[in-house]
Design a protein around this motif. Sequence first.
Motif, short mmCIF file in Angstrom:
data_model
loop_
_atom_site.label_atom_id
_atom_site.label_comp_id
_atom_site.label_asym_id
_atom_site.label_seq_id
_atom_site.Cartn_x
_atom_site.Cartn_y
_atom_site.Cartn_z
N TYR A 284 0.86 -1.18 0.00
CA TYR A 284 0.00 0.00 0.00
C TYR A 284 0.89 1.23 0.00
N PHE A 285 0.26 2.40 -0.13
CA PHE A 285 1.01 3.65 -0.13
C PHE A 285 1.57 3.97 1.25
N LYS A 286 2.36 5.04 1.34
CA LYS A 286 2.96 5.48 2.60
C LYS A 286 1.94 6.28 3.40
N MET A 287 0.85 5.63 3.75
CA MET A 287 -0.22 6.26 4.51
C MET A 287 -1.08 5.14 5.10
N ARG A 288 -2.01 5.52 5.98
CA ARG A 288 -2.91 4.50 6.55
C ARG A 288 -3.99 4.15 5.53
N GLY A 289 -4.86 5.11 5.23
CA GLY A 289 -5.84 4.96 4.17
C GLY A 289 -6.54 3.62 4.13
N LEU A 290 -6.62 3.05 2.94
CA LEU A 290 -7.31 1.78 2.75
C LEU A 290 -6.43 0.58 3.09
#
Length: 205
Positions: free
Chosen positions: A8-14
């Motif tokens: 996943y990306f460098k964030m919490r998000g999905l």
Amino acid sequence: MPTYKLYYFKMRGLGELARQTLTLAGVPFEDVRVHETWMEFKGKCPFGQMPVLEVDGKMIPQQFAIARYVATQHGLAGKTSFEAAWVDAIADQWKDFHSEFKKWFYPVIGFGGGDLEALKAEHGIPSRDKFFPLIEKQLKDNGSGFLVGASVTWVDLLIAEVTQGINANVNGFLDAFPEVLKHEKKVHAIPQIAKWIESRPETVG
């Protein structure tokens, strides 16, 4: 034991639901945070999007499919088929909520623009007032402090993370829902989850 990699990306998000479900299940995994290589990696994703869980080289897309896959194997998807159906139902109801709520909340956290007060009035408040009374009632009716059954399930992780994210960015926005606020504290006090939250990278969303 299978080898797990979560992309996943460098964030919490999905991606955060999958990370927390794996953590609570006690499943070691490589937390691969994609950024510069995303366009190169995108073509390898089954649906051209993340999160993706790689299990011994085979990929599973979609956050709910990932959470359900892990949770089902580790007792976090409901103790009966009826409970599992309710876990899924709450998650699906969240999707309806999120599709509207994000039109205001994403700009609040810096993803997109627009008149925040107008977006709040049009999307933020109405979607909150449709969704969170349902969660408040479910928590009261269930009586265990969790959303379904007597123990934590993956949908508790989803709703607690959403609650925490809203509270961190819009102070007091959920004050009318005390059971929801207590639920977030209960879920995030689970030792494995508390340790994960304490050690996870600081990100915007």
